[in-house]
Design an enzyme around this catalytic site. Structure first.
Site, PDB file in Angstrom:
ATOM      1  N   GLU A   1      48.331  49.994  32.689  1.00 24.86           N
ATOM      2  CA  GLU A   1      46.929  50.308  32.941  1.00 24.86           C
ATOM      3  C   GLU A   1      46.779  51.710  33.525  1.00 24.86           C
ATOM      4  O   GLU A   1      45.882  52.462  33.152  1.00 24.86           O
ATOM      5  CB  GLU A   1      46.337  49.278  33.900  1.00 24.86           C
ATOM      6  CG  GLU A   1      44.891  49.519  34.270  1.00 24.86           C
ATOM      7  CD  GLU A   1      44.324  48.426  35.139  1.00 24.86           C
ATOM      8  OE1 GLU A   1      43.081  48.299  35.199  1.00 24.86           O
ATOM      9  OE2 GLU A   1      45.107  47.681  35.768  1.00 24.86           O
TER      10      GLU A   1
ATOM     11  N   HIS B   1      48.175  46.875  29.469  1.00 24.33           N
ATOM     12  CA  HIS B   1      46.866  47.387  29.051  1.00 24.33           C
ATOM     13  C   HIS B   1      47.098  48.237  27.812  1.00 24.33           C
ATOM     14  O   HIS B   1      47.997  49.061  27.810  1.00 24.33           O
ATOM     15  CB  HIS B   1      46.287  48.286  30.153  1.00 24.33           C
ATOM     16  CG  HIS B   1      45.145  47.712  30.905  1.00 24.33           C
ATOM     17  ND1 HIS B   1      45.276  46.610  31.700  1.00 24.33           N
ATOM     18  CD2 HIS B   1      43.857  48.112  31.018  1.00 24.33           C
ATOM     19  CE1 HIS B   1      44.106  46.357  32.272  1.00 24.33           C
ATOM     20  NE2 HIS B   1      43.231  47.241  31.869  1.00 24.33           N
TER      21      HIS B   1
ATOM     22  N   TRP C   1      31.564  52.850  27.145  1.00 23.57           N
ATOM     23  CA  TRP C   1      31.636  51.390  27.137  1.00 23.57           C
ATOM     24  C   TRP C   1      30.558  50.837  26.194  1.00 23.57           C
ATOM     25  O   TRP C   1      30.868  50.180  25.200  1.00 23.57           O
ATOM     26  CB  TRP C   1      31.501  50.864  28.560  1.00 23.57           C
ATOM     27  CG  TRP C   1      32.802  50.805  29.286  1.00 23.57           C
ATOM     28  CD1 TRP C   1      33.489  49.679  29.658  1.00 23.57           C
ATOM     29  CD2 TRP C   1      33.632  51.913  29.706  1.00 23.57           C
ATOM     30  NE1 TRP C   1      34.675  50.026  30.283  1.00 23.57           N
ATOM     31  CE2 TRP C   1      34.797  51.381  30.324  1.00 23.57           C
ATOM     32  CE3 TRP C   1      33.514  53.281  29.629  1.00 23.57           C
ATOM     33  CZ2 TRP C   1      35.804  52.171  30.843  1.00 23.57           C
ATOM     34  CZ3 TRP C   1      34.520  54.086  30.153  1.00 23.57           C
ATOM     35  CH2 TRP C   1      35.642  53.533  30.739  1.00 23.57           C
TER      36      TRP C   1
ATOM     37  N   ARG D   1      46.083  39.053  35.400  1.00 21.39           N
ATOM     38  CA  ARG D   1      45.388  38.907  36.678  1.00 21.39           C
ATOM     39  C   ARG D   1      44.082  38.140  36.513  1.00 21.39           C
ATOM     40  O   ARG D   1      43.779  37.624  35.434  1.00 21.39           O
ATOM     41  CB  ARG D   1      45.154  40.274  37.324  1.00 21.39           C
ATOM     42  CG  ARG D   1      44.177  41.178  36.628  1.00 21.39           C
ATOM     43  CD  ARG D   1      43.986  42.469  37.425  1.00 21.39           C
ATOM     44  NE  ARG D   1      43.074  43.381  36.762  1.00 21.39           N
ATOM     45  CZ  ARG D   1      43.368  44.631  36.475  1.00 21.39           C
ATOM     46  NH1 ARG D   1      44.555  45.125  36.753  1.00 21.39           N
ATOM     47  NH2 ARG D   1      42.464  45.410  35.890  1.00 21.39           N
ATOM     48  N   ASP D   2      43.307  38.095  37.567  1.00 14.06           N
ATOM     49  CA  ASP D   2      42.043  37.359  37.555  1.00 14.06           C
ATOM     50  C   ASP D   2      40.948  38.184  36.883  1.00 14.06           C
ATOM     51  O   ASP D   2      39.946  38.536  37.478  1.00 14.06           O
ATOM     52  CB  ASP D   2      41.634  36.982  38.979  1.00 14.06           C
ATOM     53  CG  ASP D   2      41.584  38.184  39.918  1.00 14.06           C
ATOM     54  OD1 ASP D   2      41.975  39.295  39.501  1.00 14.06           O
ATOM     55  OD2 ASP D   2      41.160  38.011  41.081  1.00 14.06           O
ATOM     56  N   GLU D   3      41.163  38.474  35.587  1.00 12.93           N
ATOM     57  CA  GLU D   3      40.212  39.283  34.827  1.00 12.93           C
ATOM     58  C   GLU D   3      40.263  38.850  33.365  1.00 12.93           C
ATOM     59  O   GLU D   3      39.528  37.982  32.964  1.00 12.93           O
ATOM     60  CB  GLU D   3      40.537  40.772  34.998  1.00 12.93           C
ATOM     61  CG  GLU D   3      39.388  41.682  34.615  1.00 12.93           C
ATOM     62  CD  GLU D   3      39.562  43.071  35.194  1.00 12.93           C
ATOM     63  OE1 GLU D   3      38.842  43.971  34.737  1.00 12.93           O
ATOM     64  OE2 GLU D   3      40.421  43.273  36.068  1.00 12.93           O
TER      65      GLU D   3
END
Length: 962
Positions: free
Chosen positions: A766, A787, A553, A489-491
């Site tokens: 994902e 993912h 993160w 996708r756009d990521e």
């Protein structure tokens, strides 16, 4: 790509079974043959330089004193390395150094530092009681180490190659009038590039120079082009694509994030037989032209006009572009390449009449299609998707990414269609513009970082093996120069949280050390002066929100280097990253309140917990403050450990004290006297237990019992997101609830690890329910079918189900501690450690349980058998056989006993469904949770009393308790 099953892997060390403790039924026997018993000390492997895995000479190294590693395939019983000798030939001279040491991994370079362009030929041998033969030579060749080594300058075409224009190409020429003896090309670009000398590609890599934190670090590559340079005029062509530099990139729809001009830097150095060195470097004398690549974007795909003639003149000027040559770096890990070609398995017609091709595997790369019979100018359009929905490509998960390649045919009778500057995540494609397509006309070209496979797992459970294979493919598709979150996708960004939890798995499956070393260099470069770590590395989001501290993160700055140390023994990575690690923890000191509890902030929490709302994956059951404070304690402790490893004792004491204080604050704030952890979620207990946040034994026992009850009450379904998923099974196993962990692992109902396998998945999803049971795509607007994060549990699968784990840095000692699930009759894992192959394989048959362990030379294994008994063994192949204890079947005393007995539990679910009471095992589990400690005889009161007559209920209970 496939390797031998672990049980087939052997080395030639003598097997020994000493120091065994346990009951008389325990037996150990050597598998060593007479030939093996007489094994001589083998020559070491050719030395490896740093973490490079190149096949053949290692070029482009920019570490002036590269460390050396080697392994020894076989040695006599009792062998211990007492010394090693290094021979280095460089510049016409050969020198040798003898070092009295048992070390063989990442040992210091003994010679003077290498300079730019230097070549060294290195051999090693080792000594036990006598010297081994010499190894095969390893060759290391330096890149250009300083800006002044470059006479070339970045050049960019003038008037062509702009945004939304055709890809440009630049050309330089050099005349060579003597015999060529050596030629090297040093190159990089703003954008991505391909290079050809005299029309021939300089190598087989793709998407050079890859993606780094371009403002701080830009990779260069060195090519041996000796065979391509000829006497006479030679041409060097460099074609430039947008790539990560200038294409549409990031889900905010931006373009040209690093600059609006493409540019090439290339320096060809040719040495001829007369001793002359001829240099062709990019400068204003080069010329440019537009190509037939009309557009190229990573997200949207490539449009190619095959009518473009290779004879089109280079008739446009170029100009130099200002750039800092001081940020040029070499390669730490492998480049990207084509790693496999997958043939199509079927061609069909969709309900809407589209031609659909299935490759049978979700993968990353592009389609190569053989087109025949087209006319000049015919348009062929190929679209890509990961799954089908109602027989058509499911393109909604792509969001705004078009993932479409378009070709205008040349009119040749037959031509190959394939892009060069884009890639897609897909299993399916559809195509328009072709009159005919046969299954043999189309194949999928798989690309990714060319990592070396070093870890394998197999078992008697087909779905579990497929799940493991899905993790492997997920890693392959998302290790595309940086560790990305999804490839379709756009990521496609380097989310720090994803790799933080997956790093242990990655380092078992593939040699990821160089790859992650490079990425950590980007992380340190992107970390700000306050120690904050952006949520994606390289950071293209660049917002205050995505730069604010986020637990799990930002902790990648600490946990990933520590994982590399644990798995590779590379102390240097800790020395390099320690300032970054410390800066992150210091940032958390400021974020936390005076009582050392980290509250609030921009947290992702237990991202994608299955109970979280579809439109807000951060709203998990686990409280984000619990997760944040747990990570604060963990990272502070790791900094203390890292400081101790590198020899900074004062720093180690400081951060160990901080970690202890944060652990105390965690318990004070979030843990009750009865062992309950605030928010009462599987993840908060997993963190508390696996990271040792609760140190009081009584509290730990109560917390572990509560975690087990939570898994029971979920109907043995997973209830963790990104944070809890890698460690929940460890927390259960290490605290006496291995059977609960095994039932969680082998669950097939949604949500579970095996549910996607039941739906035909070939990669990790994902979301736990990226595809719903009815075959439709999750409508959340954010779902990917590739993912790797939720597959991170397989690190536990390797360590505790198969039983192969490192117990000291770099696998110098290994722990063999299998905990065999009742649902498996065999399991095996093998891993190419820095010292060589280690493997574990166990099986059960006819009441006997067998364990086979292979230990590489230089390693000691501590073996612990499931039912008692242990041994410490050296290199070689070892086997144990034990009569597996038969559990006595007794009547259940409590309702918990019924739930824990899988046979009785399944009978309970079956009876409930047949009698029309409750048809959901998850609902029964939730209903029973408050009564787990009640006598088994009260089961009817818990489930059926209000529906069934008393006699019927009693009969059902008797059947279940039988």
């Amino acid at each position: 790509m496939q390797k031998p099953a672990p049980s087939m892997l052997r080395n030639k060390g003598r097997a020994r079974c000493r120091g065994i403790l346990g009951p008389p039924r325990l037996a150990c026997r050597s598998l060593a043959s007479k030939e093996i018993l007489m094994a001589e000390l083998a020559a070491p492997s050719a030395p490896r330089f740093e973490h490079r895995t190149d096949r053949g000479p290692v070029r482009g190294v920019t570490t002036a004193s590269p460390r050396l590693s080697w392994s020894v395939a076989s040695a006599p019983e009792g062998y211990v390395q007492t010394a090693y000798e290094v021979e280095i030939a460089r510049g016409g001279a050969t020198s040798r150094w003898v070092v009295e040491s048992s070390e063989q991994i990442l040992v210091a370079w003994p010679d003077a530092p290498l300079a730019s362009r230097d070549v060294a030929v290195v051999r090693v041998r080792v000594r036990g009681t006598g010297w081994s033969p010499w190894s095969e030579p390893g060759i290391v060749e330096m890149g250009l180490l300083a800006p002044e080594d470059w006479s070339a300058r970045f050049i960019s075409p003038v008037g062509i190659g702009g945004l939304r224009q055709a890809a440009p190409e630049v050309r330089g020429t050099v005349q060579i009038d003597a015999r060529v003896v050596n030629a090297r090309l040093y190159a990089t670009a703003h954008g991505i590039y391909t290079a050809r000398i005299n029309g021939v590609a300089v190598d087989d890599t793709v998407f050079a120079p890859g993606w780094t934190a371009y403002e701080s670090r830009l990779r260069t590559r060195v090519y041996d082009v000796t065979e391509l340079v000829l006497s006479g005029e030679n041409t060097l062509d460099v074609t430039l694509g947008n790539g990560w530099w200038r294409g549409r990139f990031g889900f905010l729809g931006e373009r040209a994030l690093y600059g609006d001009r493409l540019a090439a830097l290339a320096q060809l150095e040719v040495t001829t037989a007369d001793g002359a060195v001829h240099v062709l470097g990019t400068d204003e004398t080069w010329r440019a032209r537009s190509t037939g690549i009309l557009s190229d974007d990573i997200y949207d795909g490539q449009t190619t006009d095959l009518r473009f003639s290779p004879d089109t003149p280079f008739d446009r000027p170029v100009e130099t572009v200002e750039a800092d040559l001081g940020i040029l770096i070499g390669e730490d890990g492998p480049p990207m390449r084509v790693t496999e070609v997958v043939p199509a398995v079927s061609v069909s017609t969709s309900p809407s009449g589209r031609t659909i091709v299935d490759f049978g595997q979700n993968l990353v790369g592009w389609v190569r299609l053989f087109a025949r019979g087209g006319r000049a100018g015919d348009e062929v359009v190929i679209r890509h998707a990961e799954v089908l929905e109602r027989g058509e490509l499911a393109i909604e998960p792509l969001r705004s990414a078009r993932a479409t390649d378009t070709y205008f045919l040349s009119g040749a009778r037959a031509e190959n269609l394939a892009p060069s500057f884009t890639f897609h995540g897909f299993r399916y494609m559809d195509v328009t513009g072709l009159a005919e397509l046969r299954v043999e006309d189309v194949e999928a070209v798989v690309i990714g970082s060319d990592l070396e496979r070093i870890g394998w797992f197999s078992s008697s459970h087909g779905m579990l093996d497929q799940f493991h294979q899905n993790v492997v493919w997920g890693m392959r598709g998302n290790f595309v120069d940086v560790p990305t979150d999804c490839p379709q996708r756009d990521e496609r960004l380097g989310w720090t949280g994803d790799i933080q939890i997956f790093a242990p798995t990655a380092n078992f499956l593939y040699d990821s050390a160089g790859f992650l070393t490079s990425w950590l260099g980007d992380l340190a470069a992107e970390q700000d002066e306050r120690g904050r770590v952006p949520h994606v590395i390289p950071d293209i989001l660049r917002t205050e929100l995505t730069s604010s501290p986020a637990a799990a993160w930002g902790d990648a700055a600490v946990i990933v280097p520590w994982t590399l140390w644990e798995r590779t023994g590379d102390r240097g990575i800790l020395e390099r990253q320690l300032p970054s690690m410390k800066a992150w923890v210091d940032c958390l000191r400021i974020e936390a309140s005076d009582d050392l509890v980290w509250r609030g902030g921009s947290q992702y929490g237990d991202w994608l917990d299955p109970t979280a709302p579809e439109d807000d994956p951060s709203r998990a059951k686990a409280d984000p403050d619990v997760i944040a404070t747990a990570h604060f304690a963990r990272s502070a402790q790791i900094v203390a450990w890292a400081a101790d490893v590198v020899g900074d004792s004062s720093l180690a004491v400081e951060y160990a004290t901080l970690a202890a204080s944060v652990r105390a604050a965690f318990v004070r704030e979030f843990v009750t006297a009865s062992g309950l952890v605030f928010s009462d979620a599987q993840t908060v207990y997993a963190l508390s237990l696996h990271w040792g946040l609760i140190e009081d034994p009584a509290l730990r026992a109560r917390a572990a019992a509560r975690l087990a009850d939570l898994v029971r009450s979920s109907g043995f379904r997973i209830a963790t997101g990104f944070v809890g998923t890698p460690i929940v099974c460890d927390a259960l196993t290490d605290n006496g609830y291995a059977d609960i962990a095994h039932r969680l692992l082998l669950q097939t109902q949604v949500p579970s690890w095996l549910y996607p396998v039941t739906m035909g998945a070939t990669t990790i999803w994902e979301r736990w329910d990226s595809m719903l049971p009815d075959g439709t795509v999750n409508g959340s607007g954010m779902t990917s079918f590739n993912h790797y994060a939720l597959g991170s549990v397989i690190d536990w699968l390797h360590r505790r189900v198969a039983g192969l784990a490192a117990s000291s840095a770099g696998y110098r000692t290994i722990a063999v501690r299998p905990v065999p699930p009742k649902g498996l009759t065999r399991a095996a894992a093998s891993h190419r450690t820095p010292y060589g192959i280690a493997s574990v394989a166990w099986s059960r048959e006819g009441g006997e349980w067998m364990l086979e362990v292979e230990v590489p030379v230089g390693v000691t294994a501590e073996v612990q058998l499931p039912w008692g008994g242990s041994a410490s063994v050296g290199h070689g192949l070892h086997e144990w056989r034990v009569v597996e204890p038969t559990a006595e079947r007794t009547a259940p005393k409590t309702i918990r006993d019924i739930v824990d007995d899988e046979t009785r539990w399944l009978r309970l679910v079956e009876v409930s469904s047949l009698m029309g009471v409750i048809d959901s095992d998850a609902r029964i589990a939730r209903l029973l949770e408050p009564m787990y400690d009640h006598p088994a005889a009260e089961l009817g009161e818990a489930v059926w009393t209000r529906i069934w007559p008393s006699a019927t209920a009693k009969a059902a209970i008797a059947k279940i308790s039988d």
